[in-house]
Enzyme design. Structure first.
Site, PDB file in Angstrom:
ATOM      1  N   PRO A   1       0.467  -0.998   0.511  1.00  0.00           N
ATOM      2  CA  PRO A   1      -0.316  -0.063   0.217  1.00  0.00           C
ATOM      3  C   PRO A   1       0.732   1.605   0.069  1.00  0.00           C
ATOM      4  O   PRO A   1       2.502   1.081   0.156  1.00  0.00           O
ATOM      5  CB  PRO A   1      -0.595  -0.168   1.436  1.00  0.00           C
ATOM      6  CG  PRO A   1      -0.290  -1.286   2.051  1.00  0.00           C
ATOM      7  CD  PRO A   1       0.658  -2.182   1.495  1.00  0.00           C
ATOM      8  N   GLU A   2       0.369   2.269  -0.783  1.00  0.00           N
ATOM      9  CA  GLU A   2       1.259   3.625  -1.186  1.00  0.00           C
ATOM     10  C   GLU A   2      -0.075   4.529   0.043  1.00  0.00           C
ATOM     11  O   GLU A   2      -1.096   4.034   0.129  1.00  0.00           O
ATOM     12  CB  GLU A   2       1.523   3.408  -1.868  1.00  0.00           C
ATOM     13  CG  GLU A   2       2.110   2.724  -3.055  1.00  0.00           C
ATOM     14  CD  GLU A   2       3.267   3.091  -4.468  1.00  0.00           C
ATOM     15  OE1 GLU A   2       2.812   4.175  -4.418  1.00  0.00           O
ATOM     16  OE2 GLU A   2       3.527   2.111  -4.973  1.00  0.00           O
TER      17      GLU A   2
ATOM     18  N   HIS B   1      -5.317 -15.343   9.161  1.00  0.00           N
ATOM     19  CA  HIS B   1      -4.377 -14.324   9.842  1.00  0.00           C
ATOM     20  C   HIS B   1      -5.018 -13.265  10.551  1.00  0.00           C
ATOM     21  O   HIS B   1      -4.437 -11.994   9.782  1.00  0.00           O
ATOM     22  CB  HIS B   1      -3.287 -13.731   8.589  1.00  0.00           C
ATOM     23  CG  HIS B   1      -3.124 -15.501   7.834  1.00  0.00           C
ATOM     24  ND1 HIS B   1      -2.200 -15.999   8.123  1.00  0.00           N
ATOM     25  CD2 HIS B   1      -2.860 -15.535   6.703  1.00  0.00           C
ATOM     26  CE1 HIS B   1      -1.810 -16.724   6.987  1.00  0.00           C
ATOM     27  NE2 HIS B   1      -1.811 -17.031   6.054  1.00  0.00           N
TER      28      HIS B   1
ATOM     29  N   ARG C   1       1.209 -11.854   5.450  1.00  0.00           N
ATOM     30  CA  ARG C   1       2.740 -11.894   5.176  1.00  0.00           C
ATOM     31  C   ARG C   1       3.662 -11.226   6.696  1.00  0.00           C
ATOM     32  O   ARG C   1       4.621 -11.520   6.391  1.00  0.00           O
ATOM     33  CB  ARG C   1       3.354 -10.872   4.175  1.00  0.00           C
ATOM     34  CG  ARG C   1       2.994 -12.129   3.008  1.00  0.00           C
ATOM     35  CD  ARG C   1       3.005 -11.033   1.239  1.00  0.00           C
ATOM     36  NE  ARG C   1       4.839 -11.285   1.160  1.00  0.00           N
ATOM     37  CZ  ARG C   1       4.951 -10.803   0.034  1.00  0.00           C
ATOM     38  NH1 ARG C   1       4.718 -10.401  -0.888  1.00  0.00           N
ATOM     39  NH2 ARG C   1       6.164 -10.882   0.311  1.00  0.00           N
TER      40      ARG C   1
END
Ligand SMILES: [Zn+2]
Length: 287
Positions: free
Chosen positions: A2-3, A106, A124
């Protein structure tokens, strides 16, 4: 990853939902993220009213009373879901990244409110939570980061002087968070395409005019992405999967082999890999 635009959209959705709401209960299902979730996490949030949700660069900042803050970084694959107690089969993801619905696995953290809960999911585990007390420490935390593209300090004097004696290429600087914060690999390619500047051009060889173009295009591209991303979430009604937002607007990112979108150019978009990162550009338009 994500930016800034994606994180801003998550911020807007979260802020709308949890601002001035009281956390009833906290569940930490798995402490293992990039940094372990601290053991005082539950008491930090329990029975506290969220003041607001802010953001700096790619960090979400949850404001709690008495200058208590919680930073959230989404890492590579972190998503935040809003799950209602009453409505089912509704989109839960606050970002247009990954699955629109809450995955089964998760789910690391749950903040439980009256009629809904907020769930942090991260397959992750590169994301993290960090608790910060008082305003001075919060400012210190971001000291090493350069201005955001929207900041008035990201101006011609700053950019031109910064580049003066720099031998590295312009693309590396757009990714360098000390120079400007919030831009990642996707938007760096898009910004330079809009500027018609070759990504591998040395920073010190950029004219004032070029620097100005970079400043204006950075703002333009990021604002457009925020607008598109936001609208893709609001308009999302399809349950078959999510393909919306700014992804459909990419002019060069992941467009290698496709015809350049600039009017009158019949060149094909190229992809070049340097230090494990792909750069997409048109070598005819970008000089
Ligand atoms: Zn072109």
């Amino acid at each position: 990853m994500p930016e800034l635009p994606e994180v801003e959209i998550v911020r807007q959705s979260l802020n709308k939902k949890i601002k001035q709401k009281k956390v009833k209960k906290v569940l930490v299902r798995n402490r293992n993220l990039r940094f372990k979730i601290p053991f005082n996490f539950n008491s930090y949030f329990q029975n506290k009213t969220i003041v607001k949700v802010g953001r700096f660069s790619k960090y979400l900042i949850i404001y709690l009373p008495q200058e208590n803050y919680c930073l959230i970084h989404l890492g590579m694959s972190g998503t935040i879901h809003i799950v209602s107690n009453t409505t089912i089969n509704k989109r839960t993801n606050t970002s247009f990244y990954n699955s629109p619905f809450l995955p089964k696995k998760h789910n690391h953290v749950e903040l439980i409110f009256d009629n809904f809960k907020i769930i942090y999911n991260d397959p992750r585990r590169f994301g993290f939570f960090q608790l910060i007390k008082n305003n001075i420490n919060l400012k210190k935390r971001f000291n090493y980061l350069g201005p955001e593209p929207f900041d008035q300090n990201f101006n011609l004097t700053y950019v031109f002087n910064y580049f003066k004696d720099k031998n590295k290429d312009i693309k590396s600087f757009l990714l360098d968070q000390k120079f400007v914060s919030g831009i990642g690999n996707i938007y760096a390619s898009e910004i330079l395409f809009l500027c018609k500047i070759n990504p591998f051009k040395k920073a010190r060889s950029l004219s004032k005019k070029n620097c100005k173009k970079i400043i204006i295009s950075s703002k333009k591209i990021l604002l457009k992405a925020i607008k598109k991303g936001g609208s893709s979430i609001r308009d999302f009604k399809d349950t078959s999967g999510l393909k919306g937002g700014f992804q459909n607007e990419f002019k060069v990112y992941q467009q290698e082999g496709k015809k350049c979108k600039n009017f009158g150019c019949s060149n094909l978009i190229k992809k070049k890999i340097t230090s494990n990162r792909s750069t997409f550009f048109c070598d005819s338009c970008q000089k």
